[in-house]
Design a protein around this motif. Sequence first.
Motif, PDB file in Angstrom:
ATOM      1  N   THR A 117      -8.022  -6.105   6.228  1.00 58.01           N
ATOM      2  CA  THR A 117      -6.748  -5.400   6.117  1.00 58.01           C
ATOM      3  C   THR A 117      -5.646  -6.278   5.521  1.00 58.01           C
ATOM      4  OG1 THR A 117      -6.007  -5.962   8.365  1.00 58.01           O
ATOM      5  CG2 THR A 117      -7.346  -3.970   8.106  1.00 58.01           C
ATOM      6  N   ALA A 118      -5.897  -7.579   5.396  1.00 53.92           N
ATOM      7  CA  ALA A 118      -4.928  -8.459   4.741  1.00 53.92           C
ATOM      8  C   ALA A 118      -4.948  -8.302   3.218  1.00 53.92           C
ATOM      9  CB  ALA A 118      -5.218  -9.913   5.105  1.00 53.92           C
ATOM     10  N   LEU A 119      -5.988  -7.666   2.676  1.00 55.16           N
ATOM     11  CA  LEU A 119      -6.180  -7.624   1.224  1.00 55.16           C
ATOM     12  C   LEU A 119      -5.001  -7.025   0.456  1.00 55.16           C
ATOM     13  CD1 LEU A 119      -8.018  -8.097  -1.215  1.00 55.16           C
ATOM     14  CD2 LEU A 119      -9.117  -5.892  -0.729  1.00 55.16           C
ATOM     15  N   PRO A 120      -4.459  -5.866   0.843  1.00 54.11           N
ATOM     16  CA  PRO A 120      -3.367  -5.312   0.027  1.00 54.11           C
ATOM     17  C   PRO A 120      -2.138  -6.203  -0.028  1.00 54.11           C
ATOM     18  CG  PRO A 120      -3.635  -4.054   2.063  1.00 54.11           C
ATOM     19  CD  PRO A 120      -4.821  -4.954   1.936  1.00 54.11           C
ATOM     20  N   TYR A 121      -1.858  -6.943   1.043  1.00 53.94           N
ATOM     21  CA  TYR A 121      -0.700  -7.838   1.028  1.00 53.94           C
ATOM     22  C   TYR A 121      -0.943  -9.023   0.098  1.00 53.94           C
ATOM     23  CZ  TYR A 121       0.327  -5.019   5.101  1.00 53.94           C
ATOM     24  OH  TYR A 121       0.548  -3.950   5.936  1.00 53.94           O
ATOM     25  N   VAL A 122      -2.194  -9.499   0.044  1.00 56.67           N
ATOM     26  CA  VAL A 122      -2.533 -10.552  -0.908  1.00 56.67           C
ATOM     27  C   VAL A 122      -2.341 -10.048  -2.336  1.00 56.67           C
ATOM     28  CG1 VAL A 122      -4.399 -11.999  -1.807  1.00 56.67           C
ATOM     29  CG2 VAL A 122      -4.129 -11.703   0.663  1.00 56.67           C
ATOM     30  N   LEU A 123      -2.835  -8.850  -2.614  1.00 58.43           N
ATOM     31  CA  LEU A 123      -2.741  -8.298  -3.966  1.00 58.43           C
ATOM     32  C   LEU A 123      -1.294  -8.031  -4.372  1.00 58.43           C
ATOM     33  CD1 LEU A 123      -5.807  -5.885  -3.778  1.00 58.43           C
ATOM     34  CD2 LEU A 123      -5.633  -7.981  -5.121  1.00 58.43           C
ATOM     35  N   LEU A 124      -0.497  -7.517  -3.437  1.00 66.78           N
ATOM     36  CA  LEU A 124       0.925  -7.343  -3.726  1.00 66.78           C
ATOM     37  C   LEU A 124       1.596  -8.687  -3.972  1.00 66.78           C
ATOM     38  CD1 LEU A 124       1.838  -4.610  -1.084  1.00 66.78           C
ATOM     39  CD2 LEU A 124       2.261  -4.401  -3.539  1.00 66.78           C
ATOM     40  N   GLY A 125       1.202  -9.693  -3.187  1.00 66.27           N
ATOM     41  CA  GLY A 125       1.831 -10.999  -3.286  1.00 66.27           C
ATOM     42  C   GLY A 125       1.506 -11.767  -4.548  1.00 66.27           C
ATOM     43  N   VAL A 126       0.363 -11.458  -5.193  1.00 67.33           N
ATOM     44  CA  VAL A 126      -0.010 -12.165  -6.427  1.00 67.33           C
ATOM     45  C   VAL A 126       0.255 -11.305  -7.660  1.00 67.33           C
ATOM     46  CG1 VAL A 126      -1.738 -13.564  -5.227  1.00 67.33           C
ATOM     47  CG2 VAL A 126      -2.435 -11.409  -6.313  1.00 67.33           C
ATOM     48  N   ASP A 127       1.041 -10.233  -7.495  1.00 66.29           N
ATOM     49  CA  ASP A 127       1.403  -9.361  -8.624  1.00 66.29           C
ATOM     50  C   ASP A 127       0.183  -8.768  -9.312  1.00 66.29           C
ATOM     51  OD1 ASP A 127       4.208  -9.564  -8.420  1.00 66.29           O
ATOM     52  OD2 ASP A 127       4.175 -11.510  -9.415  1.00 66.29           O
ATOM     53  N   ALA A 128      -0.790  -8.333  -8.529  1.00 64.57           N
ATOM     54  CA  ALA A 128      -1.965  -7.674  -9.098  1.00 64.57           C
ATOM     55  C   ALA A 128      -1.557  -6.335  -9.710  1.00 64.57           C
ATOM     56  CB  ALA A 128      -3.014  -7.461  -8.005  1.00 64.57           C
ATOM     57  N   PRO A 129      -2.375  -5.798 -10.614  1.00 66.82           N
ATOM     58  CA  PRO A 129      -2.051  -4.480 -11.184  1.00 66.82           C
ATOM     59  C   PRO A 129      -2.086  -3.398 -10.106  1.00 66.82           C
ATOM     60  CG  PRO A 129      -4.225  -5.235 -11.898  1.00 66.82           C
ATOM     61  CD  PRO A 129      -3.571  -6.394 -11.225  1.00 66.82           C
ATOM     62  N   LEU A 130      -1.382  -2.297 -10.370  1.00 64.67           N
ATOM     63  CA  LEU A 130      -1.243  -1.249  -9.368  1.00 64.67           C
ATOM     64  C   LEU A 130      -2.586  -0.697  -8.919  1.00 64.67           C
ATOM     65  CD1 LEU A 130       0.571   0.586  -7.677  1.00 64.67           C
ATOM     66  CD2 LEU A 130       0.739   2.130  -9.647  1.00 64.67           C
ATOM     67  N   TRP A 131      -3.535  -0.530  -9.854  1.00 71.59           N
ATOM     68  CA  TRP A 131      -4.835   0.043  -9.469  1.00 71.59           C
ATOM     69  C   TRP A 131      -5.541  -0.845  -8.448  1.00 71.59           C
ATOM     70  CZ3 TRP A 131      -9.181  -2.843 -10.104  1.00 71.59           C
ATOM     71  CH2 TRP A 131      -9.163  -3.871 -11.055  1.00 71.59           C
ATOM     72  N   ALA A 132      -5.395  -2.174  -8.597  1.00 72.73           N
ATOM     73  CA  ALA A 132      -6.031  -3.088  -7.639  1.00 72.73           C
ATOM     74  C   ALA A 132      -5.332  -3.025  -6.286  1.00 72.73           C
ATOM     75  CB  ALA A 132      -5.996  -4.515  -8.185  1.00 72.73           C
ATOM     76  N   ILE A 133      -4.012  -2.922  -6.307  1.00 71.98           N
ATOM     77  CA  ILE A 133      -3.254  -2.820  -5.063  1.00 71.98           C
ATOM     78  C   ILE A 133      -3.619  -1.546  -4.317  1.00 71.98           C
ATOM     79  CG2 ILE A 133      -0.924  -2.552  -4.123  1.00 71.98           C
ATOM     80  CD1 ILE A 133       0.031  -4.355  -6.471  1.00 71.98           C
ATOM     81  N   VAL A 134      -3.745  -0.438  -5.049  1.00 75.29           N
ATOM     82  CA  VAL A 134      -4.158   0.823  -4.428  1.00 75.29           C
ATOM     83  C   VAL A 134      -5.562   0.688  -3.855  1.00 75.29           C
ATOM     84  CG1 VAL A 134      -4.687   3.258  -4.880  1.00 75.29           C
ATOM     85  CG2 VAL A 134      -2.614   2.223  -5.848  1.00 75.29           C
ATOM     86  N   GLY A 135      -6.452  -0.037  -4.560  1.00 72.11           N
ATOM     87  CA  GLY A 135      -7.788  -0.294  -4.022  1.00 72.11           C
ATOM     88  C   GLY A 135      -7.746  -1.090  -2.736  1.00 72.11           C
ATOM     89  N   GLY A 136      -6.846  -2.081  -2.671  1.00 70.47           N
ATOM     90  CA  GLY A 136      -6.675  -2.835  -1.431  1.00 70.47           C
ATOM     91  C   GLY A 136      -6.183  -1.963  -0.297  1.00 70.47           C
ATOM     92  N   ALA A 137      -5.274  -1.033  -0.620  1.00 71.23           N
ATOM     93  CA  ALA A 137      -4.798  -0.091   0.393  1.00 71.23           C
ATOM     94  C   ALA A 137      -5.929   0.798   0.886  1.00 71.23           C
ATOM     95  CB  ALA A 137      -3.665   0.759  -0.184  1.00 71.23           C
ATOM     96  N   PHE A 138      -6.849   1.181  -0.019  1.00 76.77           N
ATOM     97  CA  PHE A 138      -8.020   1.984   0.358  1.00 76.77           C
ATOM     98  C   PHE A 138      -8.877   1.227   1.372  1.00 76.77           C
ATOM     99  CE2 PHE A 138     -12.559   2.711  -0.320  1.00 76.77           C
ATOM    100  CZ  PHE A 138     -12.659   4.082  -0.115  1.00 76.77           C
ATOM    101  N   VAL A 139      -9.116  -0.064   1.120  1.00 82.84           N
ATOM    102  CA  VAL A 139      -9.907  -0.887   2.051  1.00 82.84           C
ATOM    103  C   VAL A 139      -9.221  -0.944   3.405  1.00 82.84           C
ATOM    104  CG1 VAL A 139     -10.730  -3.227   2.509  1.00 82.84           C
ATOM    105  CG2 VAL A 139     -10.985  -2.235   0.220  1.00 82.84           C
ATOM    106  N   LEU A 140      -7.910  -1.149   3.398  1.00 77.70           N
ATOM    107  CA  LEU A 140      -7.157  -1.177   4.650  1.00 77.70           C
ATOM    108  C   LEU A 140      -7.336   0.129   5.418  1.00 77.70           C
ATOM    109  CD1 LEU A 140      -3.583  -2.491   5.245  1.00 77.70           C
ATOM    110  CD2 LEU A 140      -4.115  -0.142   5.870  1.00 77.70           C
ATOM    111  N   GLY A 141      -7.269   1.255   4.704  1.00 77.57           N
ATOM    112  CA  GLY A 141      -7.417   2.552   5.354  1.00 77.57           C
ATOM    113  C   GLY A 141      -8.775   2.736   6.006  1.00 77.57           C
ATOM    114  N   VAL A 142      -9.845   2.347   5.296  1.00 79.01           N
ATOM    115  CA  VAL A 142     -11.199   2.458   5.857  1.00 79.01           C
ATOM    116  C   VAL A 142     -11.304   1.633   7.140  1.00 79.01           C
ATOM    117  CG1 VAL A 142     -13.638   1.934   5.491  1.00 79.01           C
ATOM    118  CG2 VAL A 142     -12.287   2.917   3.635  1.00 79.01           C
TER     119      VAL A 142
END
Length: 416
Positions: A299-324
């Motif tokens: 569940t830490a993944l989306p915050y890492v992706l937001l913090g490293v300025d990843a593209p939006l599609w990757a950030i949304v993917g991280g949010a998907f993992v958090l949700g699961v």
Amino acid sequence: MHDILGDLGLLRDRRFALLLTARTISVLGSAFAPVALAFGILDLPGATASTLSVVLTAEAVPMIAFTLVGGVIADRLPRQRVMTAGEVLMAAAFFALAVMLLTGWTPLPALATAAAIAGVATAVTFPALTGIIPEVVPRDRLQSGNALLGLGANASRVAGAVLGGATVVLFGGGWALMISSALFAVAGALIALLRLKPGERPRAESHSVLADLRDGWREFSSRQWIWVVVAQFSLMVMAIQAGHGVLGPLMAKETLGGPAAWSAFLTGEAVGTIVGVLVSLRVRPRRPILVAVLLCLPTALPYVLLGVDAPLWAIVGGAFVLGVCFDVFGVLWQTTMQREIPAEALSRVSSYDVLGSLMFGPIGLLLAGPAAALFGTEESLLGCAVIVVVSTLAALLSPGVRNLRAPVAPAQADLK
């Protein structure tokens, strides 16, 4: 693997279907709120991240302060009446917020007061919800019942994230909050129709509120797996409140495109929770709390992706993992609580769970705005990810977390 078709038979039960419908509509109302409130506040003249922090903190503090009282009330009174009152109070709070945004009369004390009423409503409703499920669902179907309730709630989160974001973009936050208010009112009306048979819940002896709280604390503190995970979540929720409540929307406004981007993030998370329901319907881990805690690490993944300025599609993917992960965690946690805690104390133990899990949430909200100004939004989001990982690893040191086993059901194929 478990028989999903057999579990779907719960939908033929009128009381479960009524509870499911009410809960689904209520969550739909809640799903409109994050985007509507965040961007409704941030778009006010002169508003900053700190303004949003104050309003969200005003909601979080009463929610924490009244949680224990909510647990006592839900163990003493018919839980369907308690839930009805909570939904009606939530409808009133969001109606007031909507009117303020629509009329342009938005003094910060008034916004904070309406948000505080919503916090009280949540404190009243959640312990009653945890306790009412075993009154409606047979003991051997608890995990299935929790999963199906989660399916309805998560479908609402997907719809609410999409529709809420669209409503904010097209009409503004005020109208989105007005829709939230109407949905809470409908949910309250449906819960009011729920009637439990007399005697389904043991009547507790008459005690003072303090005596009831002491008894609830005894049930809570005597189980290591509960208080360790609650301690873990007190830190995780602090990070999540900061990330989801302030830093994420702020990052979306600064670099990702505003409300539409944050709505996409919330939609990815919500879709993940639907997939999580399907997973939780299928698996029956022998050590449910161990599996649940391990699922907190990703569940830490989306915050890492937001913090490293990843593209939006990757950030949304991280949010998907958090949700699961969070959805499977929630089903395993709720089911274990409902199996292990006596029915007459379940709402009080749940209230201690909520209190402990959320007690540092206001700190996260209060510090998020200043941290973004002092360290930067990206760096603050990475800090949230570190807190999530470290608190989870610490919880895994507990024997109670690692060793608690689910009861064995002969017809159930357990995940070894």
